[in-house]
Structures are given as C-alpha cells and as structure tokens.
Enzyme design. Sequence first.
Site, mmCIF file in Angstrom:
data_model
loop_
_atom_site.group_PDB
_atom_site.id
_atom_site.type_symbol
_atom_site.label_atom_id
_atom_site.label_comp_id
_atom_site.label_asym_id
_atom_site.label_seq_id
_atom_site.Cartn_x
_atom_site.Cartn_y
_atom_site.Cartn_z
ATOM 1 N N HIS A 42 0.861 -1.189 0.000
ATOM 2 C CA HIS A 42 0.000 0.000 0.000
ATOM 3 C C HIS A 42 0.892 1.233 0.000
ATOM 4 C CE1 HIS A 42 -3.347 -2.612 2.005
ATOM 5 N NE2 HIS A 42 -3.042 -2.990 0.789
ATOM 6 N N GLN A 74 -5.608 -6.354 -0.817
ATOM 7 C CA GLN A 74 -6.014 -7.027 -2.072
ATOM 8 C C GLN A 74 -7.318 -6.425 -2.610
ATOM 9 O OE1 GLN A 74 -4.921 -9.547 0.632
ATOM 10 N NE2 GLN A 74 -2.982 -8.827 -0.149
ATOM 11 N N GLY A 110 -4.056 12.039 -8.472
ATOM 12 C CA GLY A 110 -2.603 12.026 -8.343
ATOM 13 C C GLY A 110 -2.238 11.249 -7.089
HETATM 14 P P1 GDP Z 1 -3.001 -0.336 -3.010
HETATM 15 O O1 GDP Z 1 -2.337 -1.657 -2.920
HETATM 16 O O2 GDP Z 1 -4.464 -0.438 -3.324
HETATM 17 O O3 GDP Z 1 -2.744 0.532 -1.802
HETATM 18 O O4 GDP Z 1 -2.348 0.411 -4.265
HETATM 19 P P2 GDP Z 1 -0.778 0.480 -4.629
HETATM 20 O O5 GDP Z 1 -0.128 1.423 -3.687
HETATM 21 O O6 GDP Z 1 -0.195 -0.875 -4.770
HETATM 22 O O7 GDP Z 1 -0.847 1.082 -6.090
HETATM 23 C C1 GDP Z 1 -1.435 2.313 -6.369
HETATM 24 C C2 GDP Z 1 -0.382 3.211 -7.032
HETATM 25 O O8 GDP Z 1 -1.019 4.319 -7.627
HETATM 26 C C3 GDP Z 1 0.609 3.792 -6.041
HETATM 27 O O9 GDP Z 1 1.840 3.947 -6.689
HETATM 28 C C4 GDP Z 1 0.014 5.142 -5.679
HETATM 29 O O10 GDP Z 1 0.991 6.098 -5.267
HETATM 30 C C5 GDP Z 1 -0.583 5.541 -7.004
HETATM 31 N N1 GDP Z 1 -1.802 6.376 -6.932
HETATM 32 C C6 GDP Z 1 -2.808 6.345 -6.037
HETATM 33 N N2 GDP Z 1 -3.796 7.197 -6.398
HETATM 34 C C7 GDP Z 1 -3.396 7.786 -7.550
HETATM 35 C C8 GDP Z 1 -3.988 8.740 -8.445
HETATM 36 O O11 GDP Z 1 -5.116 9.206 -8.257
HETATM 37 N N3 GDP Z 1 -3.261 9.075 -9.558
HETATM 38 C C9 GDP Z 1 -2.024 8.568 -9.812
HETATM 39 N N4 GDP Z 1 -1.410 8.953 -10.915
HETATM 40 N N5 GDP Z 1 -1.439 7.674 -8.999
HETATM 41 C C10 GDP Z 1 -2.111 7.281 -7.891
HETATM 42 P P1 IMO Z 2 -2.678 -5.004 -2.414
HETATM 43 O O1 IMO Z 2 -3.175 -5.016 -0.998
HETATM 44 C C1 IMO Z 2 -2.409 -7.103 -6.246
HETATM 45 C C2 IMO Z 2 -2.209 -11.478 -6.044
HETATM 46 C C3 IMO Z 2 -0.914 -12.147 -6.500
HETATM 47 C C4 IMO Z 2 -1.464 -13.444 -7.043
HETATM 48 C C5 IMO Z 2 -2.603 -13.783 -6.088
HETATM 49 C C6 IMO Z 2 -2.226 -14.752 -4.975
HETATM 50 O O2 IMO Z 2 -1.409 -4.246 -2.615
HETATM 51 O O3 IMO Z 2 -3.780 -4.609 -3.354
HETATM 52 P P2 IMO Z 2 -0.751 -14.513 -2.770
HETATM 53 O O4 IMO Z 2 0.689 -14.133 -2.589
HETATM 54 O O5 IMO Z 2 -1.710 -13.606 -2.070
HETATM 55 O O6 IMO Z 2 -1.026 -15.954 -2.477
HETATM 56 O O7 IMO Z 2 -0.999 -14.351 -4.363
HETATM 57 O O8 IMO Z 2 -2.987 -12.533 -5.497
HETATM 58 N N1 IMO Z 2 -2.043 -10.451 -5.001
HETATM 59 C C7 IMO Z 2 -2.141 -9.144 -5.226
HETATM 60 N N2 IMO Z 2 -2.323 -8.449 -6.373
HETATM 61 N N3 IMO Z 2 -2.343 -6.450 -5.062
HETATM 62 C C8 IMO Z 2 -2.192 -7.132 -3.897
HETATM 63 O O9 IMO Z 2 -2.271 -6.539 -2.691
HETATM 64 C C9 IMO Z 2 -2.042 -8.538 -3.953
HETATM 65 N N4 IMO Z 2 -1.854 -9.498 -3.014
HETATM 66 C C10 IMO Z 2 -1.876 -10.657 -3.667
HETATM 67 O O10 IMO Z 2 -0.269 -11.374 -7.489
HETATM 68 O O11 IMO Z 2 -2.040 -13.233 -8.314
HETATM 69 MG MG MG Z 3 -0.729 -2.692 -3.748
#
Ligand code: GDP
Ligand code: IMO
Ligand code: MG
Length: 426
Positions: A41, A223, A414
């Site tokens: 996250h 997830q 963003g």
């Molecule tokens: P999460 O796992 O749901 O918390 O999401 P991640 O952090 O894995 O991936 C979301 C990505 O998008 C991160 O790099 C954030 O910094 C970025 N992000 C979140 N909201 C926005 C947005 O509104 N615009 C852009 N361009 N990036 C964003």
């Molecule tokens: P956040 O919280 C995206 C995916 C893995 C794989 C499947 C099973 O950042 O959104 P695992 O290691 O959980 O047994 O893998 O789930 N996966 C995710 N994909 N964001 C995640 O977490 C994920 N956590 C697991 O890529 O397809």
């Molecule tokens: Mg993520």
Amino acid sequence: MSNTVLIGAQWGDEGKGKIIDVLTARADIIVRYQGGSNAGHTVIADGARHVLRLVPSGILHEGKVCVIGNGVVMNPLDLIEEIRELRATGVEARGRLFISTRTQMVMLYHRALDQADEAARPADKKIGTTGRGIGPAYAAKVSRTGLRCGDMLAANFLDKVREQVEATNLRLAALHAAPLDADEIVAVYAKAKEDLAPYIIDTVPYLHDAQEAGKAILLEGAQGTMLDIDFGTYPFVTSSNPTAGGACVGSGLSPRSIDCVVGVVKAYTTRVGSGPFPTELFDDTGKLLASRGHEFGAVTGRPRRCGWYDAVVAQYARKINGIDFWALTKLDVLDECPEIKICVAYELDGRRITDIPAVVDDLARCKPVYETMSGWLEKTSDITSFDQLPEKAKAYVNRLMELSGAKLGILSIGPARESTILIGLQ
Ligand code: GDP
Ligand code: IMO
Ligand code: MG
C-alpha cells in the site's frame, strides 16, 4: 467519522493505501483485517514515499492507533523490518501499533512451501503468488496447525516452531525442494519473539472499549474483491476474504458496528499474476496505462497487466461489499487517451451477461461488451474541485458511477494526499 470499512473493488492495487491515508484524518483507530505482506500500500506523505505491507496505512498520521487484526497473517520478520523502515523515516510504531493475540503468523517454512508449490506447478497452473507464504499460512490456520501471536508469548513457542519445521521438511521433500534447518529457524524466532512481544495484546476488548468510548474505527482491507478466496476468480485468488464481510471476522467487531463501506476503484483496471481479466489490453493503450500509471507491483516489482474499466466487476463488488461510496482513483492516468472504453456486459457463448461466472474457464471465455466515450486530452492532476474537470472527464466519471451503482465519495487525480477531492463523503 463512524466505523468505516475500506475495500478494493478490483484485483488489488486500486490505491487503497492513499485513500486510507486520507480517511485516517477522520479516524482514531485503523485496523488491517486480512492478508499479509503480499499487500503493498503506497502512501506519499509530505513528499516521502512509503510502501506499507502489514502496518495499517494510518500509521503515518501522528497520534493514530493502528491494529493488526486476527484475520491477518503476520510475518514477524517482515513486520520487524517494516517497523525499522518506519523508524528510519521518523515514524515510531511502538506504543501505537498493536497486534492481536489471535493473529496467525506466516513463518519461514510457509514461505518455502509457497515458493516450492509455485515452482512445482505446470506453467498454466501457476497462480503467480507473491511468494510471501500467504496461502500456506492460511492453510495452516484452517487445518489448525498455525501458530498465533499469543503462542509466541508462551514458554513452549520455540518447541512448536521446531515441530512445524520438521513436519514441513517432509512436504518440501515431496515437492523436490531443499529442507530447512530447524536450529537456524528456531534461533530466528527466539529473537523475533523478543522484538514483537511489546506489541501483542488482546485486541478484542481493546477495540470494543474504544468503540464504546466513541472512537471512530477505520477497517483497512488489502487485495481486492476479485482476489477474494470465495468471490474472486478462483483459483487465481489470494487465500483470505478482502471483501467487507472479512472486516468483522478479521477484527472481532460485529456486523452491527459497521456504518459505512467505501469501495476503492481505479478509473481503469489492473491485475498482477495469473488468471482471467476480460478487459485486458495487449496493445499500445495498455502500455500507455502501464507507463502513465507506473503500474509495477509495490512489493514484487512485477509489471501489472492493464485494461479498461469493468463495470460488471464494479457492480459485483458493490453488491458483495454493500458499497456506500466509491473512491475513484487514477483518473489522471487517462488524460492522454483519445478514446476510452467501459465494459458494460460480457458476451459468453453468444449470450449477453452481467454477472461474473463462478467457473474460471467461463470467465476466461467472456468477451467484453464496450461502450466508448471520447477522452478529454487535458491535464486533470491540478484540479481542486469536481467542477474544474473537463466536461468529457465529468461525463466519464458520471457514467462510471451510474454503471457502478453507488455515489462518488472521493476522486483521486494524483498519488499525493493533496490530489484528492472529497465529494459525497464530506
Ligand atoms: P493499493 O495496494 O491499493 O494501496 O495500491 P498500490 O499502492 O499498490 O498502487 C497504487 C499506485 O497508484 C501507487 O503507486 C500510488 O501512489 C498511485 N496512486 C494512487 N492514487 C493515484 C492517483 O489518483 N493518480 C495517480 N497517478 N497515482 C495514484
Ligand atoms: P494489495 O493489498 C495485487 C495477487 C498475486 C497473485 C494472487 C495470490 O497491494 O492490493 P498470494 O501471494 O496472495 O497468495 O498471491 O494474489 N495479489 C495481489 N495483487 N495487489 C495485492 O495486494 C495482492 N496481493 C496478492 O499477485 O495473483
Ligand atoms: Mg498494492
């Protein structure tokens, strides 16, 4: 703010970390309720980029309390590392991070099993897991051989670890993987136990007392709905329930105490790992989304598969989670698309359907039925109110909300905190 559950409505990485960080300003306690260090996250706070894996994203707000609930599978070594990383950036978790005595632990032997199991699968059967030991840890939980944080405080903890390593070595041998050294592993956990003991409490009375004292609790899902063990694209899923129902079993709060559910959804779709993805793009538009959205896994660095927004998925997520408000993220990523498609239904064997088929091979045969809208071709990342959006962007957002069945609460344009517009959720 009353008690709120925040969930991902797609295949993860919707931007939950950022939205949790924004909503933390209105909460007192933030609880992670499932998943483990498979999550990544991302929060950009005061110019610094943090990737939280186990610690709730609320930790970056001074004075807020964070709880790792019983539904999480917590890797002690990853958590120690994360606490250390936070400390290095000036964020102290000690005293405001608590872990439930009922939280299951992901041990080194679970990670070895996860990796050996993936390696042993034929190419078309690989899940593409994060290799973090999540599946084997949840399997141990339900087969009643798991070790919980409460066990770590007991005198016989290290004996139990040794027993489990020895049992795992038999399974690793069957997968043609190298055995683990029990002495080494026991020594690792002898140290981890000392480090984590001060964080472990019974979080059930803690959360209920807080609730009675009128504190606002924010429950953070990891997830996404389509990776849910029950409702996702099984078997290409994770091993827990990221959906809103998981918030209660994963925290010990009752269903009656949940006041609001926020669904986080990207303005397009991504997925990491294997499994069907009906709106996936294999062309230059997919590449454009990946590069503008920086779509690389926050934990594993793997490229994320990209595609158009899928309103069939969003409606399904709305129903399962009881979404009151959407947080729509990454609209700015679409700024350079001359035309934008929205999947409004699937075609399966000549029939038009708007439900998600339960059988993964059926979903894999689904062809998206698209509605096409024209793009706005203007920069949106500087706007500070919904009214400032280009008319075509407003039309796109309004259409997504119409098709997805709940109100718009938050619009994100963003990665930074400031690039957030609170709309329905004042
Ligand atoms: P999460 O796992 O749901 O918390 O999401 P991640 O952090 O894995 O991936 C979301 C990505 O998008 C991160 O790099 C954030 O910094 C970025 N992000 C979140 N909201 C926005 C947005 O509104 N615009 C852009 N361009 N990036 C964003
Ligand atoms: P956040 O919280 C995206 C995916 C893995 C794989 C499947 C099973 O950042 O959104 P695992 O290691 O959980 O047994 O893998 O789930 N996966 C995710 N994909 N964001 C995640 O977490 C994920 N956590 C697991 O890529 O397809
Ligand atoms: Mg993520």
